[in-house]
Enzyme design. Structure first.
Site, PDB file in Angstrom:
ATOM      1  N   LYS A 190       0.825  -1.204   0.000  1.00 23.62           N
ATOM      2  CA  LYS A 190       0.000   0.000   0.000  1.00 23.62           C
ATOM      3  C   LYS A 190       0.863   1.260   0.000  1.00 23.62           C
ATOM      4  O   LYS A 190       0.619   2.201  -0.770  1.00 23.62           O
ATOM      5  CB  LYS A 190      -0.929   0.009   1.222  1.00 23.62           C
ATOM      6  CG  LYS A 190      -2.003  -1.060   1.166  1.00 23.62           C
ATOM      7  CD  LYS A 190      -2.805  -1.086   2.452  1.00 23.62           C
ATOM      8  CE  LYS A 190      -3.861  -2.168   2.427  1.00 23.62           C
ATOM      9  NZ  LYS A 190      -4.654  -2.225   3.657  1.00 23.62           N
TER      10      LYS A 190
ATOM     11  N   ALA B 137      -0.638   0.777   6.098  1.00 20.85           N
ATOM     12  CA  ALA B 137      -0.908  -0.118   7.230  1.00 20.85           C
ATOM     13  C   ALA B 137      -1.933  -1.167   6.834  1.00 20.85           C
ATOM     14  O   ALA B 137      -2.764  -0.943   5.954  1.00 20.85           O
ATOM     15  CB  ALA B 137      -1.413   0.677   8.431  1.00 20.85           C
ATOM     16  N   ASP B 138      -1.855  -2.311   7.498  1.00 23.95           N
ATOM     17  CA  ASP B 138      -2.835  -3.368   7.298  1.00 23.95           C
ATOM     18  C   ASP B 138      -2.992  -4.142   8.599  1.00 23.95           C
ATOM     19  O   ASP B 138      -2.006  -4.389   9.301  1.00 23.95           O
ATOM     20  CB  ASP B 138      -2.417  -4.314   6.176  1.00 23.95           C
ATOM     21  CG  ASP B 138      -3.594  -5.128   5.690  1.00 23.95           C
ATOM     22  OD1 ASP B 138      -4.356  -4.610   4.853  1.00 23.95           O
ATOM     23  OD2 ASP B 138      -3.775  -6.267   6.168  1.00 23.95           O
ATOM     24  N   THR B 139      -4.229  -4.512   8.912  1.00 25.46           N
ATOM     25  CA  THR B 139      -4.537  -5.214  10.157  1.00 25.46           C
ATOM     26  C   THR B 139      -5.254  -6.522   9.852  1.00 25.46           C
ATOM     27  O   THR B 139      -6.153  -6.548   9.006  1.00 25.46           O
ATOM     28  CB  THR B 139      -5.427  -4.344  11.065  1.00 25.46           C
ATOM     29  OG1 THR B 139      -4.756  -3.105  11.330  1.00 25.46           O
ATOM     30  CG2 THR B 139      -5.734  -5.043  12.387  1.00 25.46           C
TER      31      THR B 139
ATOM     32  N   GLY C  80       0.544  -4.363  10.503  1.00 22.36           N
ATOM     33  CA  GLY C  80       1.816  -4.045   9.867  1.00 22.36           C
ATOM     34  C   GLY C  80       1.800  -2.586   9.447  1.00 22.36           C
ATOM     35  O   GLY C  80       0.756  -2.069   9.025  1.00 22.36           O
TER      36      GLY C  80
END
Length: 194
Positions: free
Chosen positions: A50, A71-73, A108
């Site tokens: 991203k 960011a990624d969750t 992340g």
């Protein structure tokens, strides 16, 4: 330096605003492709994808100093990544699975910087253990019918009505919401952004 959040998440916007920094939002729009298996590696890979998408788009426009945050969750239960629910039935199934035990939430974060003719990249993740109380079928159905779980990994939002089901957490609360802002602040200090 121009700071960009490569996410459309209103929760991430609110969390990044806690740092008191000026930033703008340019969401990444590309497809999510995963080549990793470990949750920590998956969230780092997705966050970097991203951040890189927006970073490369901006570099083509101008060569001004930029800092892009991606960011990624994900929610993980017994080593299985649980994404956003496909429909209400999927949300009910996920919440039934998560109730009355502990699961993990990984976020992340990737930072891409262009300044002084140099490119800098950083990526990290945080993990938080979340323990849920037992939930009745009626409680789960009532929560899902309100629509809150439909756009959230693991089918719940800890900052919303699902707070009533959370027995305890071990780790960063903001990480569960979607952005570990304290760790991000420390990383920005290390790279002399602050």
């Amino acid at each position: 330096m121009r700071m960009i959040l490569a996410s459309a998440s209103p929760r991430r916007r609110e969390l990044l605003a806690l740092l008191g920094l000026d930033y703008e939002v340019i969401p990444a729009e590309g497809e999510e492709h995963i080549s990793k298996n470990e949750p920590s590696e998956v969230v780092e890979e997705l966050a970097m994808t991203k951040a890189t998408e927006v970073y490369e788009k901006l570099l083509k426009e101008k060569e001004e100093p930029i800092l892009v945050i991606g960011a990624d969750t994900v929610v993980v239960d017994q080593n299985q990544i649980l994404g956003k629910p496909k429909d209400a039935e999927d949300a009910v199934s996920t919440l039934n699975r998560l109730q009355n035990h502990t699961h993990q939430v990984y976020t992340g974060v990737a930072i891409r910087i262009w300044r002084d003719g140099k490119s800098i990249s950083r990526v990290f993740h945080e993990k938080t253990d979340v323990t849920m109380y037992p939930m009745t079928t009626e409680e789960i159905m009532d929560y899902v019918s309100g629509g809150e779980p439909m756009d959230k990994a693991g089918s719940y939002g800890i900052q919303g009505q699902a707070a009533r089901f959370v027995k305890s957490i071990c780790g960063d609360y903001n990480n569960v919401v979607g952005l570990p802002v304290a760790r991000l602040y420390q990383e920005l200090k290390e790279i002399s952004y602050l």
